[in-house]
Write a protein that holds these residues in place. Structure first.
Motif, PDB file in Angstrom:
ATOM      1  N   HIS A 163       0.812  -1.219   0.000  1.00  0.00           N
ATOM      2  CA  HIS A 163       0.000   0.000   0.000  1.00  0.00           C
ATOM      3  C   HIS A 163       0.845   1.269   0.000  1.00  0.00           C
ATOM      4  O   HIS A 163       0.301   2.365   0.057  1.00  0.00           O
ATOM      5  CB  HIS A 163      -0.952  -0.024   1.195  1.00  0.00           C
ATOM      6  N   ALA A 164       2.153   1.115  -0.057  1.00  0.00           N
ATOM      7  CA  ALA A 164       3.045   2.270  -0.123  1.00  0.00           C
ATOM      8  C   ALA A 164       3.160   2.711  -1.580  1.00  0.00           C
ATOM      9  O   ALA A 164       2.982   1.923  -2.505  1.00  0.00           O
ATOM     10  CB  ALA A 164       4.417   1.913   0.433  1.00  0.00           C
ATOM     11  N   LYS A 165       3.418   3.967  -1.782  1.00  0.00           N
ATOM     12  CA  LYS A 165       3.516   4.518  -3.127  1.00  0.00           C
ATOM     13  C   LYS A 165       4.970   4.756  -3.495  1.00  0.00           C
ATOM     14  O   LYS A 165       5.803   5.057  -2.647  1.00  0.00           O
ATOM     15  CB  LYS A 165       2.773   5.859  -3.216  1.00  0.00           C
ATOM     16  N   SER A 166       5.262   4.636  -4.756  1.00  0.00           N
ATOM     17  CA  SER A 166       6.528   5.008  -5.341  1.00  0.00           C
ATOM     18  C   SER A 166       7.711   4.325  -4.666  1.00  0.00           C
ATOM     19  O   SER A 166       7.666   3.143  -4.383  1.00  0.00           O
ATOM     20  CB  SER A 166       6.684   6.527  -5.326  1.00  0.00           C
ATOM     21  N   ASN A 167       8.753   5.082  -4.374  1.00  0.00           N
ATOM     22  CA  ASN A 167      10.007   4.529  -3.870  1.00  0.00           C
ATOM     23  C   ASN A 167      10.092   4.546  -2.351  1.00  0.00           C
ATOM     24  O   ASN A 167      11.097   4.932  -1.784  1.00  0.00           O
ATOM     25  CB  ASN A 167      11.184   5.305  -4.460  1.00  0.00           C
ATOM     26  N   THR A 168       9.060   4.120  -1.708  1.00  0.00           N
ATOM     27  CA  THR A 168       9.029   4.109  -0.260  1.00  0.00           C
ATOM     28  C   THR A 168       9.839   2.945   0.287  1.00  0.00           C
ATOM     29  O   THR A 168       9.841   1.859  -0.281  1.00  0.00           O
ATOM     30  CB  THR A 168       7.568   3.993   0.225  1.00  0.00           C
ATOM     31  N   VAL A 169      10.508   3.173   1.398  1.00  0.00           N
ATOM     32  CA  VAL A 169      11.234   2.128   2.104  1.00  0.00           C
ATOM     33  C   VAL A 169      10.439   1.794   3.360  1.00  0.00           C
ATOM     34  O   VAL A 169       9.948   2.681   4.037  1.00  0.00           O
ATOM     35  CB  VAL A 169      12.656   2.599   2.494  1.00  0.00           C
ATOM     36  N   VAL A 170      10.304   0.512   3.658  1.00  0.00           N
ATOM     37  CA  VAL A 170       9.555   0.085   4.834  1.00  0.00           C
ATOM     38  C   VAL A 170      10.490  -0.661   5.772  1.00  0.00           C
ATOM     39  O   VAL A 170      11.164  -1.609   5.371  1.00  0.00           O
ATOM     40  CB  VAL A 170       8.350  -0.812   4.456  1.00  0.00           C
ATOM     41  N   PHE A 171      10.529  -0.231   7.016  1.00  0.00           N
ATOM     42  CA  PHE A 171      11.256  -0.912   8.072  1.00  0.00           C
ATOM     43  C   PHE A 171      10.196  -1.540   8.982  1.00  0.00           C
ATOM     44  O   PHE A 171       9.236  -0.865   9.335  1.00  0.00           O
ATOM     45  CB  PHE A 171      12.111   0.073   8.894  1.00  0.00           C
ATOM     46  N   ALA A 172      10.380  -2.788   9.336  1.00  0.00           N
ATOM     47  CA  ALA A 172       9.311  -3.445  10.083  1.00  0.00           C
ATOM     48  C   ALA A 172       9.821  -4.340  11.197  1.00  0.00           C
ATOM     49  O   ALA A 172      10.947  -4.842  11.148  1.00  0.00           O
ATOM     50  CB  ALA A 172       8.444  -4.270   9.148  1.00  0.00           C
ATOM     51  N   ARG A 173       8.937  -4.518  12.169  1.00  0.00           N
ATOM     52  CA  ARG A 173       9.049  -5.542  13.194  1.00  0.00           C
ATOM     53  C   ARG A 173       7.789  -6.381  13.079  1.00  0.00           C
ATOM     54  O   ARG A 173       6.946  -6.126  12.240  1.00  0.00           O
ATOM     55  CB  ARG A 173       9.118  -4.898  14.584  1.00  0.00           C
ATOM     56  N   ARG A 174       7.619  -7.300  13.955  1.00  0.00           N
ATOM     57  CA  ARG A 174       6.451  -8.190  13.936  1.00  0.00           C
ATOM     58  C   ARG A 174       5.129  -7.425  14.003  1.00  0.00           C
ATOM     59  O   ARG A 174       4.141  -7.840  13.414  1.00  0.00           O
ATOM     60  CB  ARG A 174       6.574  -9.149  15.114  1.00  0.00           C
ATOM     61  N   ASP A 175       5.099  -6.293  14.725  1.00  0.00           N
ATOM     62  CA  ASP A 175       3.824  -5.621  14.994  1.00  0.00           C
ATOM     63  C   ASP A 175       3.770  -4.157  14.585  1.00  0.00           C
ATOM     64  O   ASP A 175       2.830  -3.463  14.880  1.00  0.00           O
ATOM     65  CB  ASP A 175       3.498  -5.723  16.482  1.00  0.00           C
ATOM     66  N   ARG A 176       4.788  -3.670  13.879  1.00  0.00           N
ATOM     67  CA  ARG A 176       4.763  -2.273  13.447  1.00  0.00           C
ATOM     68  C   ARG A 176       5.748  -2.049  12.308  1.00  0.00           C
ATOM     69  O   ARG A 176       6.691  -2.814  12.145  1.00  0.00           O
ATOM     70  CB  ARG A 176       5.032  -1.324  14.596  1.00  0.00           C
ATOM     71  N   ALA A 177       5.491  -0.982  11.557  1.00  0.00           N
ATOM     72  CA  ALA A 177       6.361  -0.654  10.433  1.00  0.00           C
ATOM     73  C   ALA A 177       6.324   0.832  10.161  1.00  0.00           C
ATOM     74  O   ALA A 177       5.404   1.530  10.564  1.00  0.00           O
ATOM     75  CB  ALA A 177       5.905  -1.418   9.183  1.00  0.00           C
ATOM     76  N   ALA A 178       7.345   1.292   9.471  1.00  0.00           N
ATOM     77  CA  ALA A 178       7.415   2.681   9.033  1.00  0.00           C
ATOM     78  C   ALA A 178       7.884   2.714   7.592  1.00  0.00           C
ATOM     79  O   ALA A 178       8.593   1.867   7.135  1.00  0.00           O
ATOM     80  CB  ALA A 178       8.406   3.469   9.879  1.00  0.00           C
TER      81      ALA A 178
END
Length: 178
Positions: A163-178
């Motif tokens: 669901h992120a747009k374009s060149n987004t980077v996602v950092f995640a753990r088991r229960d949250r992300a940015a």
């Protein structure tokens, strides 16, 4: 997400997403992923908005809240905030998909209608050799296989990335992300 989940959206991208046992805790975790980006953002939740969550949301300047429904006591809390928009709608059919799940985009009078991405790869639990989509399996090609915690974080990140747009980077753990 099947568990209580909240997302803070800024410039059409999730700046914080989290799950928790309660909607209030999910919102707090999502906001704390990037508190600066939460200012002036949009909050989406996948459960009826309750008073406890509404109180937490109103401690930050948020422009809009999207929820499937709103408890009366939460509605009163929201009404006290000037310029806060509340969008209430049942998005179950869109989220669960099927052939009726469509997205519409328009530009300069032209319209594009397309099937919505259902992210079927993130539905099953992940592990080496897991079937994630019909005819597709995950295979670890590194020397060290991910731990169960890392598999869970990867699955969470996959749902957010869809669901992120374009060149987004996602950092995640088991229960949250940015």
């Amino acid at each position: 997400f099947s568990e209580p989940t909240a997302v803070v959206i800024k410039h059409t991208n999730p700046s914080g997403v989290a799950t928790a046992a309660t909607l209030r805790e999910a919102y707090l975790r999502a906001r704390e992923v990037d508190p600066l980006s939460a200012f002036g953002g949009i909050v989406g939740v996948n459960r009826p908005l309750d008073a406890e969550t509404a109180k937490e949301i109103t401690t930050t300047f948020i422009e809009c809240i999207v929820a499937p429904s709103v408890h009366d006591d939460a509605r009163a809390i929201m009404a006290a905030k000037k310029n806060l928009r509340l969008l209430v709608g049942d998005f179950t059919s869109v989220v669960q998909g099927g052939s009726k799940a469509r997205e519409i985009r328009s530009i300069l009078g032209a319209v594009l209608i397309q099937d919505r991405d259902r992210v079927v790869e993130a539905i099953p639990e992940w592990h080496d050799g897991a079937e994630v989509a019909p005819g597709t399996t995950l295979r670890v090609v590194t020397r060290r296989a991910p731990t169960e915690e890392e598999w869970a974080a990867l699955r969470f990140a996959w749902k957010v990335c869809a669901h992120a747009k374009s060149n987004t980077v996602v950092f995640a753990r088991r229960d949250r992300a940015a």
